[in-house]
Design a protein around this motif. Sequence first.
Motif, PDB file in Angstrom:
ATOM      1  N   ALA A  86       5.213   5.561  12.139  1.00 57.48           N
ATOM      2  CA  ALA A  86       4.952   5.114  10.767  1.00 57.48           C
ATOM      3  C   ALA A  86       3.819   5.940  10.180  1.00 57.48           C
ATOM      4  N   ILE A  88       0.547   5.438   8.040  1.00 54.63           N
ATOM      5  CA  ILE A  88      -0.320   4.288   7.760  1.00 54.63           C
ATOM      6  C   ILE A  88      -1.561   4.656   6.955  1.00 54.63           C
ATOM      7  N   ARG A  90      -3.487   7.826   3.987  1.00 56.66           N
ATOM      8  CA  ARG A  90      -3.414   9.068   3.221  1.00 56.66           C
ATOM      9  C   ARG A  90      -4.818   9.432   2.757  1.00 56.66           C
ATOM     10  N   TYR A  99      -1.861  12.875   6.072  1.00 59.77           N
ATOM     11  CA  TYR A  99      -1.353  11.531   6.317  1.00 59.77           C
ATOM     12  C   TYR A  99      -1.745  11.088   7.725  1.00 59.77           C
ATOM     13  N   GLU A 126       9.285   9.146   4.660  1.00 58.91           N
ATOM     14  CA  GLU A 126       8.443   8.020   5.069  1.00 58.91           C
ATOM     15  C   GLU A 126       7.096   8.057   4.353  1.00 58.91           C
ATOM     16  N   TYR A 130       5.458   5.325   1.771  1.00 62.00           N
ATOM     17  CA  TYR A 130       4.094   4.822   1.904  1.00 62.00           C
ATOM     18  C   TYR A 130       3.336   4.959   0.579  1.00 62.00           C
ATOM     19  N   GLU A 134       1.777   1.956  -1.683  1.00 62.29           N
ATOM     20  CA  GLU A 134       0.360   1.920  -2.024  1.00 62.29           C
ATOM     21  C   GLU A 134       0.162   1.794  -3.533  1.00 62.29           C
TER      22      GLU A 134
END
Length: 564
Positions: A86, A88, A90, A99, A126, A130, A134
């Motif tokens: 994943a 998670i 940035r 990332y 992905e 994300y 966000e």
Amino acid sequence: CKPAKAKASKDDTSVCNNKQQKHTNGRSRRTTGIMKIRKQRREQQVKDEAEESRKRARKASLGLNNLEGTIVAAPQDGDFFWEVDAVIGRRIRRNRVEYLIRWKGCSEEDNTWEPASNLCDSAMEEAARYNKAEKLKAKKRAEDERKLFGNSSSEKEKATLETSNEEKKGNTAIEKANVSKKNDVIDNSIKNAAKCDIAIGDDGEEEESLVVEDTTLNWTDADQVIFREVKRINVNDPVAASCVKENRIIGTPVVLVGHVGWANFAKRWLTEKKSEAKNAGLSHGEAKLSNVNDLNLDLSTEKYEFDIVKMINDIGDEDVPVIKRNYDEVKPIHGTIPAAKFLSECWPPSMTEAGQDSKKRGSPKFYLHQWQFPLSDTAGGKLCHQNNPLPNEIMGEDLLKYWLDLPQCKLDSPLQYIFMGDADTHSRLHKDPGGLEISIAPITGEKECVLVHRDDSHCLYHLTASLDKIDLQRFPLLSQARVYKTVIKPGEILLMPNGTYHQCRNVTPCLSYSRFHLDTVNLFPFVMSLVNGDAPEIEHRDVLWNVASALILKVDEVVDLVQD
């Protein structure tokens, strides 16, 4: 006879040859183009097959052959691939987007920041998901902040209006108090005169005798509701396990004392008090920066103090649920704001200035309510798997740890919560469904808990009866309820059996830790909750299935061990 063929002239022959040559040249050019395209496709196909074979070989070396639909990130040299679990985080470093990657099959300590150039297409998808999540989170956060805090200018106007109204109310209250004092003096003189009877003595003269009023049967409604003390049990007592189990079965709450390390994750938010550090021989500068390095955190010693700066630096970016009670105290406003904003604007700077600070702020009180930190990718990795379990088998193995398979809280209960609020913030009387038991442990500050036995729900009149303003005229059965009241402080753990009605109030600014528990003692109520469907947010079937699977694996291990 055959017809004679016409002879073609030289001009006609040259024209035909030119047409045939043009046709042949066009066909050869088209054929060459098609063959070139086919050759390029074959070369690309060979490259793709070689790339795919290299990926399969890398998966085989990592033991990841059976993974389907995984995301792959590759370094620039393209020699090997890592499986991405994943995205998670940035950030931007040196004008380059990076990332935070959680790698498949690796621990949280192995998470790394990778530049976007290292991510393949599926990994970038992905990352795009994300970024979208966000943005939505930031939008919701801004809406909740407006809903909770409002516009700054309007809030200032409201604050000035409230202060002026309070001053007016204060002046009128003083005038009313002066008038009431005069009336009280008059009433007291009248009452004293009424209490004095005129009696005639033997000599015929009048005598004054004071009649004493009997107040033996002058009871109030609050006097008829008995608030019982909650029994305290030392976990180091040899009979503590049997005593706790007995109280859990009959539904009586208890307070556990003498245990250390129950909220070990809070060490990152605490510092030793200056006086304690000075006694240990540290200088003032060292004392101010001294951290908690004990293996198991003992909060009962009162040698630690809460450091709000540490907490902001640690979890300030986390989104936490906050409630604000309206003026009618009925419908609290719910919202999600950054933890840093709550800690900086809604928490008093020090315990001694708590009351003064709340008056200076003049804003409604906020309450960080039930933040489930194990579900956060970042906070869960920091705070889970830190607690020291109770000794002497006082509580059985927590079966909730088999519920979710999230990397940050795997084999740890996902139902762990943080509560935080200023003094007098409270929750209403309620019961948590699901057949689970609840523990509450203050980390800093004190909390008052009022509890009602689970079998006395009929005395509460469907929770319409209030324990703050007791009215036995409307709710006469309230006097028959088994009501408990206790104040818990750091180092103590309040254990409430499943189905216990409870309401909590912060006596002082309080940070507390709460978690749900499931073991063999309350397994039957948990199954009954599944049958009744009273807690749809809890996936009872998944918990029971995973527990049964884990039990089968343990039985197989024991059988293999015995056979060997």
